[in-house]
Design an enzyme around this catalytic site. Structure first.
Site, PDB file in Angstrom:
ATOM      1  N   ASP A 145       4.433 -60.414 -13.677  1.00  0.00           N
ATOM      2  CA  ASP A 145       5.698 -60.576 -13.379  1.00  0.00           C
ATOM      3  C   ASP A 145       6.179 -61.552 -12.565  1.00  0.00           C
ATOM      4  O   ASP A 145       6.292 -61.592 -11.658  1.00  0.00           O
ATOM      5  CB  ASP A 145       6.030 -59.174 -12.887  1.00  0.00           C
ATOM      6  CG  ASP A 145       5.031 -58.293 -13.295  1.00  0.00           C
ATOM      7  OD1 ASP A 145       5.936 -57.798 -14.234  1.00  0.00           O
ATOM      8  OD2 ASP A 145       4.873 -57.238 -12.846  1.00  0.00           O
ATOM      9  N   ASP A 149       4.204 -50.229 -18.849  1.00  0.00           N
ATOM     10  CA  ASP A 149       4.340 -50.418 -18.042  1.00  0.00           C
ATOM     11  C   ASP A 149       5.158 -49.744 -16.768  1.00  0.00           C
ATOM     12  O   ASP A 149       6.433 -49.810 -16.884  1.00  0.00           O
ATOM     13  CB  ASP A 149       5.001 -51.582 -17.769  1.00  0.00           C
ATOM     14  CG  ASP A 149       5.038 -52.753 -16.888  1.00  0.00           C
ATOM     15  OD1 ASP A 149       3.729 -52.292 -16.036  1.00  0.00           O
ATOM     16  OD2 ASP A 149       5.471 -53.597 -16.506  1.00  0.00           O
TER      17      ASP A 149
END
Length: 221
Positions: free
Chosen positions: A35, A175
């Site tokens: 990320d 996610d």
């Protein structure tokens, strides 16, 4: 039942990143989810080019790079130059004026193109992009921080995407707030993979391999 398990690397112990990558790799993780946050598109800053580059050098497993940044087209080469052919790069369509241009640059660099869909983003607004991406990452929480609560209306969006995925030839990934219950509900329906974070994988005081083995042994009716 065949589905991928991906490690959310923003949740690891950065005090010993080499050990974390090795134990996840040896434990049977399918890919490493990176990320990248700029503090603008999302209200947080997380992971760096150096983190991403190190993980790419420390494992042969694929990387899934999730760009939570404004106008990724401006800096996409910084990422693709440090990745390997076959790694995935996700962008958020709302973060770019012309997302298809950015996706084409990802394709031209030999990467797998993907889009990430926020809880508040409708399927209809990304419909045309579903024709050119290989992967769709559905955010079950608002992006930016680990440990958030699941947004229950996301399930309806996933149902729509599951109906489209075989026709438009993309894979679908979950996610955020990923629990065993969510895997047991959505894997049989056709979800291709799940990003694992603090809900299920990290901070449990157990070997990663043991946690991953338990997930792979889940009983599906």
């Amino acid at each position: 039942m065949d589905f991928e398990l991906n490690a959310s690397m923003m949740c690891v112990n950065f005090g010993n990143l080499e050990k974390e990558v090795r134990e996840l790799d040896e434990g049977g993780i399918d890919s490493f989810h990176i990320d990248i946050m700029d503090g603008r598109y999302v209200p947080n800053m997380a992971m760096s080019l150096n983190d991403m580059s190190y993980i790419a050098s420390a494992t042969d497993k694929p990387l899934d790079v999730h760009l939570m940044i404004e106008h990724p087209n401006n800096n996409i080469k910084l990422f693709t130059d440090r990745l390997r052919e076959g790694d995935t790069v996700y962008i958020h369509p709302e973060a770019e004026y012309h997302p298809s241009t950015t996706l084409q640059k990802i394709i031209d660099a030999g990467m797998i193109p993907g889009i990430a869909i926020n809880p508040g983003t409708s399927v209809e607004t990304v419909l045309e992009m579903l024709r050119i991406v290989d992967k769709v990452l559905v955010m079950a929480v608002n992006p930016g921080n680990a440990g958030q609560m699941y947004m229950p209306y996301v399930g309806e969006k996933i149902s729509k995407l599951l109906e489209l995925k075989s026709k438009m030839h993309f894979k679908l990934y979950w996610d955020g707030a990923c629990s065993k219950e969510k895997i047991m509900e959505f894997a049989p329906r056709g979800m291709d993979g799940f990003v694992l974070g603090t809900t299920l994988l990290f901070g449990k005081g157990r070997r990663y391999g043991d946690v991953l083995e338990d997930i792979k042994k889940l009983k599906f009716e």
